[in-house]
Design a protein around this motif. Sequence first.
Motif, mmCIF file in Angstrom:
data_model
loop_
_atom_site.group_PDB
_atom_site.id
_atom_site.type_symbol
_atom_site.label_atom_id
_atom_site.label_comp_id
_atom_site.label_asym_id
_atom_site.label_seq_id
_atom_site.Cartn_x
_atom_site.Cartn_y
_atom_site.Cartn_z
ATOM 1 N N LEU A 59 -35.035 25.580 0.615
ATOM 2 C CA LEU A 59 -34.909 26.172 1.948
ATOM 3 C C LEU A 59 -34.462 25.141 2.971
ATOM 4 C CD1 LEU A 59 -38.099 28.358 1.695
ATOM 5 C CD2 LEU A 59 -35.847 29.258 2.289
ATOM 6 N N GLY A 74 -32.458 35.677 6.412
ATOM 7 C CA GLY A 74 -31.837 35.330 5.143
ATOM 8 C C GLY A 74 -32.763 35.629 3.987
ATOM 9 N N ALA B 43 -35.895 22.620 11.086
ATOM 10 C CA ALA B 43 -36.089 23.932 11.703
ATOM 11 C C ALA B 43 -36.310 23.840 13.206
ATOM 12 C CB ALA B 43 -37.274 24.640 11.051
ATOM 13 N N VAL B 47 -40.937 25.587 15.587
ATOM 14 C CA VAL B 47 -40.673 26.688 14.672
ATOM 15 C C VAL B 47 -41.320 26.390 13.320
ATOM 16 C CG1 VAL B 47 -38.857 27.915 13.406
ATOM 17 C CG2 VAL B 47 -38.517 27.299 15.804
ATOM 18 N N VAL B 48 -41.906 27.423 12.722
ATOM 19 C CA VAL B 48 -42.474 27.286 11.384
ATOM 20 C C VAL B 48 -41.334 27.419 10.373
ATOM 21 C CG1 VAL B 48 -44.081 28.241 9.704
ATOM 22 C CG2 VAL B 48 -44.661 28.265 12.137
ATOM 23 N N PRO B 49 -41.077 26.403 9.552
ATOM 24 C CA PRO B 49 -39.975 26.509 8.577
ATOM 25 C C PRO B 49 -40.260 27.615 7.552
ATOM 26 C CG PRO B 49 -40.760 24.240 8.787
ATOM 27 C CD PRO B 49 -41.753 25.110 9.495
ATOM 28 N N PRO B 50 -39.203 28.262 7.039
ATOM 29 C CA PRO B 50 -39.407 29.328 6.050
ATOM 30 C C PRO B 50 -40.147 28.852 4.805
ATOM 31 C CG PRO B 50 -37.090 29.244 6.750
ATOM 32 C CD PRO B 50 -37.782 28.105 7.416
ATOM 33 N N GLY B 51 -40.117 27.544 4.539
ATOM 34 C CA GLY B 51 -40.807 27.022 3.367
ATOM 35 C C GLY B 51 -42.303 27.279 3.378
ATOM 36 N N GLY B 54 -43.909 30.321 1.074
ATOM 37 C CA GLY B 54 -44.442 30.159 -0.282
ATOM 38 C C GLY B 54 -45.910 29.754 -0.273
ATOM 39 N N ILE B 55 -46.260 28.895 0.681
ATOM 40 C CA ILE B 55 -47.664 28.476 0.812
ATOM 41 C C ILE B 55 -48.534 29.669 1.196
ATOM 42 C CG2 ILE B 55 -49.256 27.074 2.178
ATOM 43 C CD1 ILE B 55 -46.994 25.016 2.483
ATOM 44 N N VAL B 78 -37.895 35.337 -1.384
ATOM 45 C CA VAL B 78 -38.367 35.262 -0.001
ATOM 46 C C VAL B 78 -37.294 35.853 0.908
ATOM 47 C CG1 VAL B 78 -39.173 33.762 1.861
ATOM 48 C CG2 VAL B 78 -39.584 33.099 -0.520
ATOM 49 N N ILE B 79 -37.718 36.797 1.735
ATOM 50 C CA ILE B 79 -36.819 37.342 2.764
ATOM 51 C C ILE B 79 -37.451 37.044 4.107
ATOM 52 C CG2 ILE B 79 -35.759 39.435 3.713
ATOM 53 C CD1 ILE B 79 -36.123 40.734 0.969
ATOM 54 N N TRP B 80 -36.699 36.490 5.030
ATOM 55 C CA TRP B 80 -37.257 36.283 6.356
ATOM 56 C C TRP B 80 -36.312 36.865 7.387
ATOM 57 C CZ3 TRP B 80 -35.282 32.760 3.174
ATOM 58 C CH2 TRP B 80 -34.205 32.007 3.617
ATOM 59 N N PRO B 83 -37.674 33.681 12.968
ATOM 60 C CA PRO B 83 -38.481 32.465 12.922
ATOM 61 C C PRO B 83 -39.840 32.678 13.566
ATOM 62 C CG PRO B 83 -36.720 32.248 14.553
ATOM 63 C CD PRO B 83 -36.555 33.583 13.893
#
Lengths: 135, 132
Positions: A59, A74, B43, B47-51, B54-55, B78-80, B83
């Motif tokens: 990511l 995305g 990011a 902002v909270v990163p999309p990573g 998973g956590i 994972v779909i986001w 942010p």
Amino acid sequence: VAVIPTRFVTDFTISQRQIELWADVADDHNPLHVNPEYAAATRFGTTIAHGHLVMAHILEAMLVAIGPRWMTGGELSQMRFRAPVRSGTTCRLSAVASPPGPQSGARWGLEITDVATGTVCVSGEATIVIPPAGP
Amino acid sequence: MGHDAELTFEALAPGLRFAPQEVTITPAQLAGYAEALGADSSAGEDVVPPGFAGILARRSYLSGYRMPPGGVLLSQSVIWSAPARLGGPLRVEAGVRSAREHKSRRIVVIDTLIFQIAREPVATVETVVSWP
């Protein structure tokens, strides 16, 4: 308008130190990740990275390659963990543009390989949605 | 973690809902995230990163439990859609979509939804695990 790359490659190494830091952030202290003695006795022979740590690397690499547009919508789809990423492995993320899907956007096929052995550790697909241009 | 109960395959009936959680990602957690990745997150500071999805997905079904030894993450999607702001409360909901035995493996599919507290969706995660 920023150009979206059709192909890119980036390398990163996952050290035991990074795995331990991730274990704290994720609160996932499975001994397979953080206890080398325990992991040595498993079929992996050594500690391995958390799957969600590898996902986070992907990511972040996509964010660097694509820019802020990656944050606004995305998908990483069907990311298959095909082989473990062992501690100390240098990984190569390869992204190659795929034909567009039903939505307006851009797609890439992704592979993470172990640089030393060529083993494909993770594969899947990334998509970003690009809103239609306004009037 | 040592006192958490094991979450067994037998307990993971399709349709099972896990207790919803409210979580807030702190600047310290973001710093730990960036350090673990060996670089500053791109990011943005607020902002909270999309990573983190998973956590949060893992926590959504293992909070208060531990997986028996031998579990393997098979795949994840994972779909986001937006942010999430650092320090803003998030609500995490999860449930078992399916749990089946296939070729001597026990495959569990878990869906996790992550919302801003005002219910604006942030991300959805599909996690497929080979459950021991």
